[in-house]
Scaffold this motif. Structure first.
Motif, PDB file in Angstrom:
ATOM      1  N   TYR B 693      27.833  33.731  43.432  1.00  0.00           N
ATOM      2  CA  TYR B 693      28.857  34.428  42.633  1.00  0.00           C
ATOM      3  C   TYR B 693      29.643  33.520  41.690  1.00  0.00           C
ATOM      4  CZ  TYR B 693      28.193  37.037  46.996  1.00  0.00           C
ATOM      5  OH  TYR B 693      27.664  37.641  48.085  1.00  0.00           O
ATOM      6  N   TYR B 696      31.195  34.757  38.226  1.00  0.00           N
ATOM      7  CA  TYR B 696      32.272  35.734  38.144  1.00  0.00           C
ATOM      8  C   TYR B 696      33.615  35.046  37.990  1.00  0.00           C
ATOM      9  CZ  TYR B 696      29.156  39.439  39.807  1.00  0.00           C
ATOM     10  OH  TYR B 696      28.152  40.349  39.926  1.00  0.00           O
ATOM     11  N   ASN B 697      34.489  35.670  37.209  1.00  0.00           N
ATOM     12  CA  ASN B 697      35.883  35.253  37.186  1.00  0.00           C
ATOM     13  C   ASN B 697      36.534  35.994  38.349  1.00  0.00           C
ATOM     14  OD1 ASN B 697      38.566  34.875  36.596  1.00  0.00           O
ATOM     15  ND2 ASN B 697      38.491  35.807  34.566  1.00  0.00           N
ATOM     16  N   THR B 698      36.984  35.270  39.344  1.00  0.00           N
ATOM     17  CA  THR B 698      37.516  35.966  40.515  1.00  0.00           C
ATOM     18  C   THR B 698      39.016  35.777  40.657  1.00  0.00           C
ATOM     19  OG1 THR B 698      37.002  34.069  41.870  1.00  0.00           O
ATOM     20  CG2 THR B 698      35.406  35.856  41.875  1.00  0.00           C
ATOM     21  N   TYR B 699      39.623  36.734  41.268  1.00  0.00           N
ATOM     22  CA  TYR B 699      41.055  36.718  41.543  1.00  0.00           C
ATOM     23  C   TYR B 699      41.264  36.756  43.046  1.00  0.00           C
ATOM     24  CZ  TYR B 699      41.767  37.551  36.607  1.00  0.00           C
ATOM     25  OH  TYR B 699      41.768  37.413  35.257  1.00  0.00           O
ATOM     26  N   PRO B 714      44.140  33.944  39.387  1.00  0.00           N
ATOM     27  CA  PRO B 714      42.715  33.719  39.137  1.00  0.00           C
ATOM     28  C   PRO B 714      42.249  32.494  39.915  1.00  0.00           C
ATOM     29  CG  PRO B 714      44.003  33.163  37.186  1.00  0.00           C
ATOM     30  CD  PRO B 714      44.963  33.692  38.191  1.00  0.00           C
ATOM     31  N   MET B 717      37.320  30.474  37.268  1.00  0.00           N
ATOM     32  CA  MET B 717      37.034  30.984  35.929  1.00  0.00           C
ATOM     33  C   MET B 717      35.593  31.467  35.861  1.00  0.00           C
ATOM     34  SD  MET B 717      36.643  27.651  33.529  1.00  0.00           S
ATOM     35  CE  MET B 717      37.700  26.451  34.289  1.00  0.00           C
ATOM     36  N   GLU B 718      35.314  32.249  34.835  1.00  0.00           N
ATOM     37  CA  GLU B 718      33.972  32.780  34.673  1.00  0.00           C
ATOM     38  C   GLU B 718      33.073  31.680  34.121  1.00  0.00           C
ATOM     39  OE1 GLU B 718      33.989  36.072  32.036  1.00  0.00           O
ATOM     40  OE2 GLU B 718      31.900  36.583  32.410  1.00  0.00           O
ATOM     41  N   LEU B 719      31.935  31.484  34.740  1.00  0.00           N
ATOM     42  CA  LEU B 719      31.027  30.455  34.247  1.00  0.00           C
ATOM     43  C   LEU B 719      29.950  31.102  33.380  1.00  0.00           C
ATOM     44  CD1 LEU B 719      30.733  28.116  37.349  1.00  0.00           C
ATOM     45  CD2 LEU B 719      32.344  28.063  35.479  1.00  0.00           C
ATOM     46  N   LYS B 720      30.307  31.293  32.143  1.00  0.00           N
ATOM     47  CA  LYS B 720      29.370  31.958  31.231  1.00  0.00           C
ATOM     48  C   LYS B 720      28.215  31.046  30.871  1.00  0.00           C
ATOM     49  CE  LYS B 720      32.443  35.220  28.931  1.00  0.00           C
ATOM     50  NZ  LYS B 720      33.330  35.418  27.797  1.00  0.00           N
ATOM     51  N   ASN B 721      28.468  29.750  30.887  1.00  0.00           N
ATOM     52  CA  ASN B 721      27.437  28.822  30.418  1.00  0.00           C
ATOM     53  C   ASN B 721      26.519  28.315  31.516  1.00  0.00           C
ATOM     54  OD1 ASN B 721      28.450  28.985  27.852  1.00  0.00           O
ATOM     55  ND2 ASN B 721      29.820  27.236  28.110  1.00  0.00           N
ATOM     56  N   LEU B 722      26.749  28.758  32.736  1.00  0.00           N
ATOM     57  CA  LEU B 722      25.981  28.221  33.851  1.00  0.00           C
ATOM     58  C   LEU B 722      24.514  28.624  33.749  1.00  0.00           C
ATOM     59  CD1 LEU B 722      26.311  26.703  36.575  1.00  0.00           C
ATOM     60  CD2 LEU B 722      26.429  28.949  37.632  1.00  0.00           C
ATOM     61  N   PHE B 770      42.859  24.575  35.855  1.00  0.00           N
ATOM     62  CA  PHE B 770      41.947  24.547  36.994  1.00  0.00           C
ATOM     63  C   PHE B 770      41.669  23.092  37.331  1.00  0.00           C
ATOM     64  CE2 PHE B 770      41.264  28.716  35.249  1.00  0.00           C
ATOM     65  CZ  PHE B 770      41.107  29.511  36.371  1.00  0.00           C
ATOM     66  N   ILE B 773      35.259  22.285  38.259  1.00  0.00           N
ATOM     67  CA  ILE B 773      34.343  23.308  37.775  1.00  0.00           C
ATOM     68  C   ILE B 773      32.931  22.930  38.172  1.00  0.00           C
ATOM     69  CG2 ILE B 773      34.040  22.175  35.541  1.00  0.00           C
ATOM     70  CD1 ILE B 773      33.874  24.837  34.217  1.00  0.00           C
ATOM     71  N   MET B 775      29.345  22.828  36.737  1.00  0.00           N
ATOM     72  CA  MET B 775      28.895  22.864  35.362  1.00  0.00           C
ATOM     73  C   MET B 775      27.557  22.165  35.190  1.00  0.00           C
ATOM     74  SD  MET B 775      31.483  22.119  32.292  1.00  0.00           S
ATOM     75  CE  MET B 775      30.824  20.880  31.254  1.00  0.00           C
TER      76      MET B 775
END
Lengths: 517, 1086
Positions: B693, B696-699, B714, B717-722, B770, B773, B775
């Protein structure tokens, strides 16, 4: 046979492509994901509350105290940054090397106390609310523009307050005004000049002021969350730092004229007999949220503050004690009459018998709190602060008499001893400055203001009052290091912290404070 | 009676024949005899249809007679019996079958291997001779002799390019397996295990974090009993591993377990027993020497004496009996926590089978006691492998394996590498202290002496290691069940074959721990007293595999082709819960379920679920022309739930070639050359993140409220680039085989380029809000070469000498890295730290520090001197003394302090005096093993070595710095004490000075040659065996870690670098040489 194989493969491919997309879609079962958040006003409220709650968070690495991996908690840094370079505290025997270095004016970029991470964490939470909360307006019909504005004012004000701490401690700092929502928002960020940061703080507060709530309906929320008057108070403090006295007076007046705050009754002097209010400490400090409080961080039985292990004389982990000279010099003692004492001294700010910093750990003048009662609030601002800020601004604008009037009012409440009265004439601006600075030291002893007060007075008018700093250093730094400490103080850059090493390593646009290069 | 029966039968049969004739069904009968004419009893007679499926059957009676009714004349009849050759005949019109069965030798005992060995990549079998990729195989025989609780231990040092090191010497400690180095700067680096063709999980989800456990806790995951293993194949290059796609970036270990074979039941028993002896550790100060040193080191600090009324530990005052008795001892803490370790391992297995069903069943018991008090491991494992042939077309295979592990560890681990462990603590613990407490009258009690604090500090900095080993509990209980079902169907016989597999894996681990008051000595109000913990993780996974193999027989025999298509799925679910409480009322209440204190940020009750799924589809083929040119190509597509929709799928192609030069005309006439081939391959494999997961940006919520309202923040953060971490491997290799395999050599050169390398916990600038990460941070090369040679220089009937040799070299180079990644590590103003730099395009492992020049013997020696050797004079004409870190630190060196070379002669030791000190990447490493076989006796040996390897001797640093109140080695007895002393050990200086900065004082070349094992094995003669009614019997004795040849002065030169980051250098903190182990073993077959 070949045909069958081909069909078989085709069917397999079909099944594969259609069902696997769903099959691979898995969501966490704990925690809420972005796709389900920022939909309702309740969620916005929870996120705003999250900003305050995060300020109370414990150190992520409490067991690493004394090690280089230690990250102090925010509440700890409020104290350490505001007091430990000042002249009211002294390191206890088992304090860490980094803490001692702070006192000795020997801060290195590896000093864990210079880690600004906890502040930027709060800033990011504010940025997130500022960026995402307006989106909810379209999704939740019960969410009004007014309540959105209220929430935004809180986020802007807290962000301003955090930057105010940063700019006073580091000077130039990176100004991050957008939320970090995904890994596409993590570019390096250069420092902005002090002036620009201060302008941003003022802009944020100015934006927040008209949107803010004046009353949440409960005293605890009025003290524990940002109100319009909190914003005015912060603004007054910011203007003082920026040497904008007229503006500071205006903001102070807004708070004073609201008639919502007052000083808690302390000592009343009738003739030569002083009558002390036995509930003063209890109301103001032990319980908190009194009429005098403006903004207090609401630790409670669920979430204890981190101060007990730091200050309690019963803990071997005690890090800080009072500076030995505090009773003799700051508060003074009336040796002829033991019933004549400053109410803020022994049994309130300090406990002389154990050299303890008492404000946060005392249950009464003599009894210690139990460990699980360590929920004394952290005071960002009290009404007394507004009064003394106004006095300070008045003095700078030449209204010395009016300023003295306020100062004596504050002194009277506490029964400040005559020995501490500098008896300035209204025209003696410099002496009134000294008087205010000393009075602030007594009034806000250990409330995280001392170093910023010293620095503000010292730097005023292009460091015309630098000796204030040098004197403070001579009180707090051990004699063998005083000379070098004072020499360092002559470089104004040394008044600001170095940028923490790991920050330098992870943000290649940062430039180290030249004093530490 | 007999006659009557027979007569009746005949009449009955006759009748049946009449009936059968009407419906084309007959009754068949007959008699089975052996060559000598004796009837054979118990022969199974089956009636088979055209596909070989059994329709009906019978078995012969005592007289060898049999009768089967209702037999279709189109079918076949098959007769089989153990010990005889199977006969199949068409029925046709016959009804009477008098058949003579021939003896069969080949069915009995061991199967004689006629063909060359096959190699298995887990999906298809390819003749080892025709492999186009870099693989290496090790078989069961070689594994048997080692005292190893798991296969990873057994493999240690056997395979070139495979580096296996133990994380600690404790029972059940995890092994680090690395195939050709680490492919990422931050990954566990554990290769994928393929067990009988199916992936076998060895990692638990990264999100799960047991209270105080480290990776050691999961060692039981790789517990496949070595005795069950038939062979292990290591797939090394990316082209070989590419078919395993997403999880194969760290290499693949393909493990095949033993299966049943046709024959009488054969019972095998193996036994291993060993003793581990604690070697002599580095000599430490005794109590008296220690009590002399510490006050001296304290006074050196700033001249104030150690107040012995405050620090009564050094008072030695008989009038103060409590302190006097408790602190006037000469305790050897190491001896107090050590014991002789032992190990016993029993395995009993049964194999056998008939024409239709074959079985292998085993049960094993393993019991080990470690050399540190409180460490042991017990394991019971069973396995049943069952093969059943339904018909010529359909077969199925099932297996079920069960492992039960019960491990006791030290509460804080017991490897000697770190102070926080029990053994580490025993080294630094003050030796004048007593293990057991003396009362105020000076009588020895049975209570452990655990004061709340003393001059050395308090828990967790210091504690009584014996009490910790003895009274604190840490147990790991593991249960693993792996049932497996496979069905195999020949769609077209010998051409198209389909298999379908499903495997369930139920893996439950329970960790429980308890930290009693007596171990920490702290008061009852603190949470480190009577702290009870329970953590449970239950993993369920279901994997399936559908495989189609196409092996056509071509008319033109110049071409051979083979193709396969595979589809894999995996669904993995882990459920975990943990609870930790403290201050239970008594040290006897060790379970967190007992009402006890829960409210504290360290104490917790958490639970969670993690789930991940993956899909894979592979298309592959191998083509060869005239046995000379062989081409293999495959493509794999993978989908994984750990990625967001943008990067969910990955494609991993591979291609490899083999050119058999020896088949070309110009080599054809060299008789001695069996094989000479060149290989080249290129392949891509991928890797998924360790966590679910992530994208996902999770809270999350806090466990407290603010103003009574719940708060959300939060948490990630959302890992869009993963995206996938991919490994692009190039391998060029050669195989040579001479003199009918008596000399064989494999050589490989490779480069594995990891792109989009993962980094877990990359520190982020605090400005982002944060702290870290996950990455993709950059590109890294892992390159090197390896050569393995197997020879048999002498091969006579009774006398064989063998010599195997392997050597390899590997280095890591960063090619590209994220700006966020720090470019240096190590603060040279701190004692004990070395500067390490990340240099793009330079191999890892270099480190920098000061040059140590000895000790300032007197005040004059500390005078700062310029380049001309003349004293530097200050502006006011004053003498300038050497100083450190001017102006920020500005420490003035005193007589007795360590002297560092002032490289730039400015009178100031600072970062400008830091120079290159060494590189801790071994130039070469490898092993060799001569073996001698004379008649029934075989002696095998194994040596391993490493060359050109710079190591930081951390043990020397920690045991001679005299910086804390920790015990030190006897080397400090020659420390500087007074003006004029000339020595190499600086003065004691507690909490001050710069006497142990990272300098060449602690850097040594740790090249070594170690005589790792010697084994003598005796196989008993067939004659003796027959008398004893044994089928096979051999016994062996193995000794490990006998001699090490090295110039290194530390305890163990064989240190692996810890961690995978580019700043890793080899620190040696070991205080004892590796244990000498003697193993006795027995293998018996009945």
């Amino acid at each position: 046979m070949k045909k069958t194989t081909v069909y078989f493969l085709l069917i397999l491919c079909l099944i594969f492509s259609s069902s696997c997309k769903k099959w691979l879609e898995l969501k966490p079962q704990d925690g809420i994901i972005k796709e389900e958040f920022w939909k309702t006003k309740e969620q916005v409220n929870a996120a705003v509350i999250g900003i305050y709650a995060s300020m109370m968070e414990s150190s992520p690495t409490p067991n690493d105290y004394g090690l280089k991996s230690y990250v102090p908690s925010l509440a700890e840094l409020f104290f350490v940054w505001g007091e430990c370079r000042g002249d009211n505290v002294a390191p206890a025997t088992l304090v860490s090397g980094d803490d001692i270095e702070l006192v000795n004016v020997n801060t290195q970029p590896t000093n864990v106390n210079t880690n600004w991470r906890p502040f930027y964490r709060i800033i990011n939470l504010c940025n997130t609310v500022i960026e995402k909360a307006p989106e909810v307006l379209a999704l939740d019909n019960t969410f009004t523009q007014t309540s959105l504005d209220n929430y935004l004012s809180e986020a802007h004000a807290v962000r301003a307050l955090m930057y105010f701490y940063l700019v006073r401690s580091f000077g130039d700092v990176p100004l991050k005004l957008t939320a970090t929502l995904s890994d596409r928002n993590i570019q390096p960020l250069a420092k902005s000049p002090k002036a620009q940061v201060l302008d941003q703080i003022v802009a944020d507060l100015k934006l927040a002021e008209p949107k803010a709530v004046t009353n949440y309906g409960s005293p605890a929320s009025d003290k524990g969350r940002i109100t319009k008057y909190t914003i005015n108070t912060i603004l007054a403090d910011v203007y003082l730092w920026m040497d904008k006295y007229a503006e500071a007076i205006t903001e102070c007046n807004k708070v004073i004229n609201s008639q919502r705050y007052g000083l808690i009754k302390g000592a009343t002097k009738i003739g030569s007999v002083v009558e002390y209010n036995p509930d003063w400490f209890n109301t103001l400090y032990y319980n908190g949220n009194s009429n005098e409080g403006i903004f207090e961080l609401q630790f409670d039985a669920q979430k204890l503050n981190p101060y007990f292990p730091i200050f309690s004389p019963s803990f071997s982990t005690r890090r800080w004690v009072m500076n030995p000279q505090i009773m003799d010099v700051v508060f003074t003692v009336d040796f002829t009459n033991d019933q004549n004492y400053d109410i803020r001294a022994d049994g309130a700010s300090v406990r002389a018998a154990t050299s303890s910093i008492w404000k946060y750990v005392g249950a009464s003048a003599t009894a210690l709190r139990a460990t699980d009662q360590s929920f004394a609030h952290w005071f960002f601002y009290r009404y007394a602060d507004v009064l003394l800020m106004k006095a300070e601004a008045l003095n700078e604008t030449g209204a010395g008499a009016e300023a003295l009037n306020i100062i004596y009012n504050v002194r009277k409440r506490a029964n400040a001893l005559d020995a501490t009265d500098l008896l300035p004439t209204p025209a003696d601006k410099t002496l009134i400055q000294d008087f205010i600075l000393q009075e602030r030291s007594r009034e806000f002893c250990f409330e995280g203001k001392r170093w910023y007060d010293i620095l503000r007075f010292a730097k005023r008018g292009n460091y015309t009052r630098l000796p204030i700093l040098l004197n403070a250093v001579s009180t707090s730094v051990p004699s063998n290091l005083q000379q070098s400490a004072q020499a360092k103080m002559l470089d104004y850059n040394s008044h600001y912290f170095p940028i923490y090493l790991s920050e330098m390593q992870t943000n290649n646009l940062l430039v180290q404070n030249p004093f530490y290069r | 009676m007999k006659f009557y029966l027979n007569k009746k039968l005949i009449i009955f049969s006759f009748f049946m024949i009449l009936v059968a004739a009407a419906s084309a069904q007959v009754v068949i009968k007959g008699k089975v005899i052996d060559k000598a004419g004796k009837p054979i009893h118990g022969v199974s007679i089956s009636v088979l249809d055209a596909d070989g499926r059994i329709l009906t059957g019978a078995s012969s009676d005592l007289e060898g007679n049999f009768v089967i009714k209702n037999v279709d004349t189109k079918n076949k009849i098959s007769l089989s019996s153990i010990g005889y050759k199977t006969i199949t005949q068409n029925i046709g019109g016959r009804t009477t079958f008098n058949i003579t069965l021939e003896d069969s030798q080949t069915d009995l005992g061991e199967v004689v291997v006629v063909a060359r060995p096959n190699s298995n990549n887990g999906l298809v079998n390819i003749n080892e001779r025709n492999l186009t990729t870099a693989v290496q195989r090790i078989n069961a025989k070689e594994l048997e002799e080692m005292q190893a609780s798991s296969i990873d231990q057994a493999l240690q040092g056997r395979l070139s390019g495979v580096d296996i090191t133990a994380s600690s010497g404790d029972p059940g400690a995890a092994m680090n397996i690395r195939i050709r180095g680490v492919s990422s700067i931050n990954s566990t680096g554990i290769p994928l295990i393929i067990l009988d063709g199916m992936p076998y999980d060895t990692e638990i989800p990264g999100d799960f974090n047991f209270g105080t456990a480290d990776e050691q806790g999961y060692a039981q995951l790789l517990n496949i009993s070595p005795a069950d293993i038939k062979d292990i194949t290591v797939l090394k290059d990316a082209a070989a591993t590419a078919i395993w796609g997403s999880r194969a970036a760290n290499g693949v270990l393909v493990i095949t377990t033993k299966r049943g074979s046709v024959g009488k039941p054969s019972l095998n028993y193996t036994f291993k027993g060993s003793l581990s002896l604690v070697p002599e550790s580095i000599p430490l100060l005794n109590g008296d020497q220690y009590s002399t040193l510490m006050p001296e080191a304290y006074i050196n600090r700033n001249g104030s004496t150690l107040n012995s009324t405050v620090f009564r530990e050094f008072n030695y005052d008989p009038n103060d009996p409590y302190w006097y008795h408790n602190y006037s001892n000469n305790t050897n803490w190491i001896d107090a926590i050590s014991r002789t370790g032992y190990l016993q391992d029993h395995t009993l297995s049964l194999t056998g089978g008939g024409e239709k069903a074959k079985y292998f069943a085993s049960v094993g018991y393993f019991d080990q006691k470690g050399i540190t008090l409180g460490t042991d491991l017990q394991r019971i494992n069973t396995r049943i492998n069952l093969d059943y042939t339904v018909s010529d077309k359909i077969k199925f295979f099932t297996s079920i394996a069960y492992t039960h592990t019960d491990q006791s560890r030290n509460y804080l681990g017991s490897s000697s590498s770190s102070e926080s462990t029990i053994r580490g603590m025993a080294y630094i613990k003050m030796p004048n202290m007593s293990v057991f407490e003396y009362d105020a009258l000076g009588n020895l009690t049975t209570n452990y002496f655990s004061p709340a604090s003393n001059v050395q500090g308090q828990y967790s900095r210091i504690y009584n290691p014996v009490a910790m080993a003895d009274k604190a509990i840490y147990t790991v209980l593991g249960e693993r069940v792996v049932p497996r079902f496979q069905i195999n169907y020949d769609i077209i016989k010998k051409v198209l074959n389909a298999t379908f597999d499903v495997q369930f894996d139920i893996n439950n681990t329970k960790n429980s721990s308890f930290l009693p008051q007596i171990a920490t000595g702290r008061p009852n109000t603190e949470t480190v007293v009577n702290r009870a913990y329970d953590g449970d993780i239950d993993v369920f996974s279901v994997s399936t595999k559908t495989n189609l193999a196409y092996t056509p027989t071509l008319k033109n025999t110049n071409h051979t082709i083979l193709g396969f298509m595979t589809f894999l799925t995996n669904d993995y679910k882990a459920v975990y819960q943990e609870a930790m409480t403290s201050n239970t009322a008594s040290s006897l209440l060790v379970d967190p379920s007992v009402p006890s204190r829960t409210q504290n940020s360290e104490l917790k009750a958490v639970s969670g679920v993690n789930q991940s799924r993956s899909l894979g589809a592979i298309l592959g083929s191998q083509y060869s022309f005239k046995d000379k040119y062989i081409l293999n190509a495959s493509i794999r597509a993978d989908g994984n739930s750990r990625f967001g929709t943008d990067y969910r799928y990955g494609f991993f192609p591979s291609v490899s070639l083999r050119w058999r030069l020896s088949e070309e005309f110009f080599f054809k006439n060299i008789k001695s050359l069996d094989d000479l081939s060149l290989r080249a391959s290129y392949g891509i494999t991928g890797e998924i993140p360790r966590y679910d997961y992530l994208f996902y940006n999770t809270y999350s919520t806090y466990d407290y409220t603010y103003l009574g309202q719940s708060a959300i923040y939060p948490s990630r953060m959302e890992l869009k680039n993963l995206k996938w971490q991919s490994l692009h491997g190039v391998n060029i290799g050669a195989n040579v085989s001479l003199y009918k395999g008596r000399v064989r050599m494999d050589a490989e050169v490779y480069r594995n380029r990891t792109k989009d390398m993962f980094f877990d916990g990359l520190q982020l600038s605090g400005v982002t809000g944060f702290s870290s990460i996950f990455m993709n941070v950059g590109t890294m090369d892992n390159q090197g070469w390896e050569v393995a040679i197997w020879t048999q220089p002498v091969k006579k009937k009774d006398f064989i000498i063998g010599f195997d040799f392997n050597i390899s070299s590997n280095e890591n180079i960063i090619r590209e890295i994220s700006d966020l990644y720090p470019n240096s590590k190590g603060d040279v103003t701190q004692n004990g730290e070395y500067l390490r730099l990340l240099q793009i395009n330079n191999p890892f492992g270099s480190f920098y520090g000061y040059k140590f020049k000895g000790v300032y013997s007197d005040k004059d020696a500390t005078i700062a001197r310029g380049p001309d050797g003349k004293p530097i004079i200050g502006p006011n004409g004053q003498i300038i003394y050497m100083r450190f870190g001017y102006p920020t630190i500005d420490y003035i060196f005193q007589p007795g302090d360590a002297m560092y070379e002032d490289v730039n002669h400015d009178g100031n030791i600072n970062y400008m005096d830091v120079v290159y000190l060494g590189n801790s990447n071994p130039k070469l490493s490898g092993g060799f093993g001569p073996s001698v076989t004379y008649k029934n006796l075989k002696i095998t040996t194994f040596f391993n070595f490493r060359l050109n390897y710079d190591v930081v001797n951390g043990t020397k640093m920690n045991t001679s710095n005299m910086y804390r109140f920790d015990n030190q080695s006897t080397a400090v007895l020659r420390r500087w004490r007074k003006e004029g002393d000339i020595t190499d050990i600086p003065r004691g200086l507690i909490n001050g000075g710069y006497n142990w900065l990272g300098s060449d004082n602690y850097v040594e070349d740790a090249s070594f040659l170690r005589f790792r094992t010697i084994t003598a094995r005796y196989n008993f003669d067939k004659k003796i065996l027959d008398k004893l009614k044994f089928k096979a019997l051999s016994a062996y004795i193995t000794a490990e870690n006998l001699v090490t040849f090295t110039k290194y002065t530390g305890q163990d030169p064989e240190i692996s670098t810890r961690g995978a980051d580019p700043f890793r250098i080899a620190y040696d903190f070991s205080m004892t040489p590796p244990s000498r182990i003697v193993t006795l073993g027995l293998v018996a077959g009945f």
